[in-house]
Design an enzyme around this catalytic site. Structure first.
Site, PDB file in Angstrom:
ATOM      1  N   ASP A   1       0.824  -1.241  -0.025  1.00 58.45           N
ATOM      2  CA  ASP A   1       0.019   0.119   0.050  1.00 58.45           C
ATOM      3  C   ASP A   1       0.823   1.413   0.100  1.00 58.45           C
ATOM      4  O   ASP A   1       0.450   2.180  -0.824  1.00 58.45           O
ATOM      5  CB  ASP A   1      -0.904  -0.168   1.233  1.00 58.45           C
TER       6      ASP A   1
ATOM      7  N   SER B   1      -6.796  -0.173  -0.195  1.00 59.40           N
ATOM      8  CA  SER B   1      -5.833   0.427   0.596  1.00 59.40           C
ATOM      9  C   SER B   1      -6.173   0.637   1.948  1.00 59.40           C
ATOM     10  O   SER B   1      -5.497   0.102   2.873  1.00 59.40           O
ATOM     11  CB  SER B   1      -5.505   1.901  -0.055  1.00 59.40           C
TER      12      SER B   1
HETATM   13  N1  URA Z   1      -7.308   6.061   3.095  1.00 58.52           N
HETATM   14  C1  URA Z   1      -6.232   5.112   2.626  1.00 58.52           C
HETATM   15  O1  URA Z   1      -5.880   4.572   3.521  1.00 58.52           O
HETATM   16  N2  URA Z   1      -6.223   4.943   1.493  1.00 58.52           N
HETATM   17  C2  URA Z   1      -6.810   5.528   0.487  1.00 58.52           C
HETATM   18  O2  URA Z   1      -6.872   4.927  -0.776  1.00 58.52           O
HETATM   19  C3  URA Z   1      -7.863   6.341   1.023  1.00 58.52           C
HETATM   20  C4  URA Z   1      -7.881   6.563   2.033  1.00 58.52           C
END
Ligand code: URA
Length: 431
Positions: A159, A181
């Protein structure tokens, strides 16, 4: 990788094997950024289906370290907001829910753009340590059953890579990418019960209710597929949440809630989300019972005591919070109302968030330093009546010039009406 990009371009399902190979190579550093960026753009134009999104979420969750909470008592509960302006709910709810029997071990983010981050707010407390390795974090919570740390690079490593590229390539706004994510980090964080707060309005990612509901639905369905016990509330972010926006100011407001002081809509949201979370985690037999338990934890002083234990174990000064000794801005100017009897119709959360960033309270780029002391304090909320001379807000700034500029923007961000106004609902939906 060329096949993987072509599959997205041509709207084909990827399947588990291809997605796991992609994530593995991504964290192994084997994919050039231009190819990942090409796939991301194709994924925005031709979004992944729910099946591929669930697979991507799991692959990302396993792409780094995962927290093992098995030494800590159940239920393991997490609470997550998609981000807003003045949203200090986590700081209030982590100790309050822990006081009701939940284990709350949480990784939180820093603010970027107009939405603030829990970690930046907590960093305004002198001595507060927030940079723990995942294993140390679990150990830290051994006695108190609560801990909060900044999201570590090793958690959901894929991520980190994808998010930075999304941020730099205009590919953040895409439901399957947002879902994978957020949830990959929740799964890696080890909690089994997850209460999500999906914000909607000018101060949030999702500015309209249709999109926010869609995001909430995707989050809940994908989370369930991954084995989480998950619920999402869709809540208002058209106005800033509560009466403060700015890091140290928001810590005071969160502790006002924990001390049982009146905190308006912010306090209402804490009770609402907290009640849902206790019900979800099996610590209450209904959301209503959850709300009662939470109110009791606050009024009995248990929630505040738990907050004191939490700060002590992370080195933060509880006294500094209670005695209002967090960093204070050198310039404070007050806006008093002129113009006869009015009612506060709207406070544009997006604009207030942007002006607090301009004051130095947020980051434009991720390397920016933030100033914990600056921000805006409101003496009114949507619906408040105003007569001449009533205080509306106070700007906390580093200089007279910055204060004057912020005040001008603030005055443009607050809409006034001649007649009493309809107040926006606080919670639109719970899924
Ligand atoms: N928060 C996150 O952690 N990821 C995203 O893509 C959007 C908000």
């Amino acid at each position: 990788m060329l096949d993987f990009i072509a599959a997205r371009r041509d709207r084909r399902e990827h399947g588990a094997q291809a997605i796991h190979a992609f994530v593995g190579q991504l964290v192994g550093g084997a994919i050039p950024d231009y190819q990942t960026a090409a796939w991301l753009m194709a994924a925005v134009l031709n979004p992944l289906n729910e099946n591929d999104t669930a697979i991507l979420t799991q692959a990302m969750a396993s792409s780094g370290v995962t927290l093992d909470l098995s030494e800590l008592p159940k239920p393991w509960l997490d609470k997550h907001s998609t981000g807003g302006v003045g949203d200090k709910t986590t700081i209030a709810l982590v100790p309050a829910l822990a006081a009701c029997g939940a284990t709350m071990v949480k990784m939180s983010g820093r603010g970027l753009g107009i939405t603030g981050g829990t970690i930046d707010k907590l960093a305004s407390i002198p001595g507060m340590r927030l940079d723990f390795d995942p294993d140390d974090l679990v150990e830290l919570a051994a006695d108190t059953h609560l801990a909060v740390a900044g999201a570590n690079r090793s958690i959901a490593a894929a991520d980190k890579i994808l998010y930075e590229l999304r941020d730099a390539t205009g590919t953040v706004s895409c439901i399957p990418l947002i879902v994978s994510s957020i949830l990959s980090k929740k799964i890696a964080g080890g909690a089994k019960h997850v209460m999500l707060d999906v914000k909607v309005g000018s101060g949030a990612f999702m500015t309209n209710l249709v999109e926010a509901r869609e995001l909430a639905g995707w989050l809940v369905r994908t989370g369930r597929k991954a084995g989480l016990n998950i619920r999402a509330a869709v809540t208002d972010m058209s106005c800033p949440l509560g009466r403060t926006v700015g890091n140290a100011l928001e810590v005071y407001e969160a502790f006002d809630f924990l001390s049982g002081k009146p905190t308006g809509r912010f306090g209402e949201l804490c009770i609402e989300l907290g009640g849902q979370a206790l019900d979800l985690a099996g610590l209450a037999h209904s959301p209503r019972h959850g709300r009662e338990r939470l109110r009791e934890a606050v009024s009995s002083g248990q929630a505040l005591r738990k907050a004191g234990e939490w700060l002590d174990t992370q080195g933060g000064s509880f006294e500094a919070v209670l005695n209002r000794e967090l960093p204070a801005a050198p310039v404070q100017i007050e806006w008093r109302h002129k113009g006869g009897r009015k009612f506060v119709e709207s406070i544009d959360a997006g604009e207030v968030g942007a002006l607090v960033v301009a004051l130095g309270g947020g980051r434009r780029k991720k390397e920016d330093e933030i100033d914990p002391s600056v921000g805006v304090e409101f003496m009114v909320e949507q619906g408040s009546p105003l007569s001449d001379g009533d205080p509306v807000a106070r700007v906390h700034a580093r200089s007279e010039e910055e204060a004057a500029e912020a005040l001008e923007r603030l005055q443009a961000a607050v809409g006034l009406a001649d007649k009493p106004v309809r107040i926006s609902p606080l919670v639109f939906d719970v899924l």
